[in-house]
Design a protein around this motif. Sequence first.
Motif, PDB file in Angstrom:
ATOM      1  N   UNK A  19      24.008  78.959  58.607  1.00 49.02           N
ATOM      2  CA  UNK A  19      23.245  78.530  59.777  1.00 49.02           C
ATOM      3  C   UNK A  19      23.622  79.402  60.963  1.00 49.02           C
ATOM      4  N   UNK A  20      22.617  79.805  61.712  1.00 45.82           N
ATOM      5  CA  UNK A  20      22.842  80.587  62.921  1.00 45.82           C
ATOM      6  C   UNK A  20      22.250  79.843  64.111  1.00 45.82           C
ATOM      7  N   UNK A  21      23.076  79.549  65.084  1.00 42.48           N
ATOM      8  CA  UNK A  21      22.642  78.860  66.300  1.00 42.48           C
ATOM      9  C   UNK A  21      22.922  79.783  67.481  1.00 42.48           C
ATOM     10  N   UNK A  22      22.017  79.795  68.447  1.00 47.30           N
ATOM     11  CA  UNK A  22      22.139  80.773  69.528  1.00 47.30           C
ATOM     12  C   UNK A  22      21.840  80.185  70.898  1.00 47.30           C
ATOM     13  N   UNK A  23      22.421  80.820  71.888  1.00 46.84           N
ATOM     14  CA  UNK A  23      22.117  80.496  73.290  1.00 46.84           C
ATOM     15  C   UNK A  23      22.071  81.798  74.082  1.00 46.84           C
ATOM     16  N   UNK A  24      21.210  81.814  75.069  1.00 43.76           N
ATOM     17  CA  UNK A  24      21.209  82.910  76.029  1.00 43.76           C
ATOM     18  C   UNK A  24      21.480  82.327  77.409  1.00 43.76           C
ATOM     19  N   UNK A  32      33.767  81.521  80.011  1.00 47.21           N
ATOM     20  CA  UNK A  32      34.273  80.586  79.013  1.00 47.21           C
ATOM     21  C   UNK A  32      33.076  80.012  78.260  1.00 47.21           C
ATOM     22  N   UNK A  33      33.105  80.105  76.960  1.00 49.12           N
ATOM     23  CA  UNK A  33      31.961  79.720  76.145  1.00 49.12           C
ATOM     24  C   UNK A  33      32.414  78.732  75.075  1.00 49.12           C
ATOM     25  N   UNK A  34      31.701  77.639  75.004  1.00 46.84           N
ATOM     26  CA  UNK A  34      32.070  76.592  74.069  1.00 46.84           C
ATOM     27  C   UNK A  34      30.890  76.157  73.229  1.00 46.84           C
ATOM     28  N   UNK A  35      31.179  75.683  72.040  1.00 50.27           N
ATOM     29  CA  UNK A  35      30.194  75.022  71.195  1.00 50.27           C
ATOM     30  C   UNK A  35      30.695  73.598  70.939  1.00 50.27           C
ATOM     31  N   UNK A  83      27.461  68.427  58.355  1.00 52.49           N
ATOM     32  CA  UNK A  83      27.247  69.280  59.529  1.00 52.49           C
ATOM     33  C   UNK A  83      25.980  68.880  60.286  1.00 52.49           C
ATOM     34  N   UNK A  84      25.209  67.991  59.715  1.00 54.83           N
ATOM     35  CA  UNK A  84      23.973  67.545  60.377  1.00 54.83           C
ATOM     36  C   UNK A  84      24.325  66.867  61.698  1.00 54.83           C
ATOM     37  N   UNK A  85      23.866  67.448  62.779  1.00 52.77           N
ATOM     38  CA  UNK A  85      24.198  66.966  64.120  1.00 52.77           C
ATOM     39  C   UNK A  85      23.427  67.818  65.125  1.00 52.77           C
ATOM     40  N   UNK A  86      23.634  67.530  66.378  1.00 56.53           N
ATOM     41  CA  UNK A  86      23.101  68.398  67.429  1.00 56.53           C
ATOM     42  C   UNK A  86      24.229  69.272  67.942  1.00 56.53           C
ATOM     43  N   UNK A  87      23.968  70.555  68.073  1.00 59.50           N
ATOM     44  CA  UNK A  87      24.975  71.509  68.508  1.00 59.50           C
ATOM     45  C   UNK A  87      24.621  72.002  69.907  1.00 59.50           C
ATOM     46  N   UNK A  88      25.553  71.823  70.815  1.00 60.28           N
ATOM     47  CA  UNK A  88      25.339  72.197  72.208  1.00 60.28           C
ATOM     48  C   UNK A  88      26.229  73.383  72.563  1.00 60.28           C
ATOM     49  N   UNK A  89      25.632  74.369  73.185  1.00 66.04           N
ATOM     50  CA  UNK A  89      26.465  75.415  73.748  1.00 66.04           C
ATOM     51  C   UNK A  89      26.778  75.044  75.195  1.00 66.04           C
ATOM     52  N   UNK A  90      27.911  75.499  75.685  1.00 62.49           N
ATOM     53  CA  UNK A  90      28.302  75.216  77.060  1.00 62.49           C
ATOM     54  C   UNK A  90      29.086  76.404  77.583  1.00 62.49           C
ATOM     55  N   UNK A 105      20.788  71.810  73.369  1.00 59.30           N
ATOM     56  CA  UNK A 105      21.227  71.369  72.047  1.00 59.30           C
ATOM     57  C   UNK A 105      20.209  71.725  70.978  1.00 59.30           C
ATOM     58  N   UNK A 106      20.703  72.069  69.800  1.00 62.73           N
ATOM     59  CA  UNK A 106      19.854  72.334  68.628  1.00 62.73           C
ATOM     60  C   UNK A 106      20.155  71.284  67.579  1.00 62.73           C
TER      61      UNK A 106
END
Lengths: 112, 115
Positions: A19-24, A32-35, A83-90, A105-106
Motif C-alpha cells: 500500500x502506498x499512501x501520500x500527502x503533499x 517534522x512529519x508524522x503518520x 491494517x484497515x483504518x484511516x491513515x492521517x499524515x501530519x 486522512x485516507x
Amino acid sequence: QKEVEQDPGPLSVPEGAIVSLNCTYSNSAFQYFMWYRQYSRKGPELLMYTYSSGNKEDGRFTAQVDKSSKYISLFIRDSQPSDSATYLCAMRGKNTGNQFYFGTGTSLTVIP
Amino acid sequence: GAVVSQHPSRVICKSGTSVKIECRSLDFQATTMFWYRQFPKKSLMLMATSNEGSKATYEQGVEKDKFLINHASLTLSTLTVTSAHPEDSSFYICSARGGTNYGYTFGSGTRLTVV
C-alpha cells in the motif's frame, strides 16, 4: 490552497498487497512529519515519525519524505486486514509552534 | 509509553444542556494539551491549545464562551461544550505532549451527539 493535501480514498487492496499512501504540502517550513493510524471511533495513534528528508523503516511500514517536492509517503508491505483504518499524515515546523497540520486522512480497507 | 485517557467516549445530550469532556495524561505530566474537532471524512481541526495554569488559546473562529477549556493540573484538561446545539455534534479529540519532543499522544476521542 490547503496546507496539507491527502487523497481521502477510499482505498481497497487485497491482503498481502503493498500500500502506498501520500500527502503533499505547501509550507516549506515543515520539518517534522508524522503518520497516524485511526481506527473507527478512536483517537489517532502515532505510526511513524520522520524529521526532515529521508526514509525511515519500522517493520512493515516505511515513511519517506521528499522536502524538495514537498511530498511524503507511507508504504505498508504485506498488508493485513488489521491494517484497515484511516491513515492521517501530519506535519509541523519549528516556527509553527505546537500546531500540527493534518491531512484529511485516507481510508484503507485490506480484504482477506 | 505515554497514555492519554479521554472520557466519556460517547455522550448524547439534549439541546441547550452542557457537556464536559475530560482528558487525562496517565503516566506523564502534560503542560500543554490540545483539543481537536473532527468531522466525518475531514481532517482534525485544532480548536484550542490549553496550558496548565493559564487561559487557553483558541483558534480563529472557535467560540471561547461556547467551548470552555480548563487545565487546572498537569494531568487534566477539560472541555465543556456549553448550551450545546445539534451543530455541535462531532468527534472531539484531545492530545497531549509527553515523552519525546515529537510525542503528541491522542486520547481515544468523544463522540458527542446533541438531540
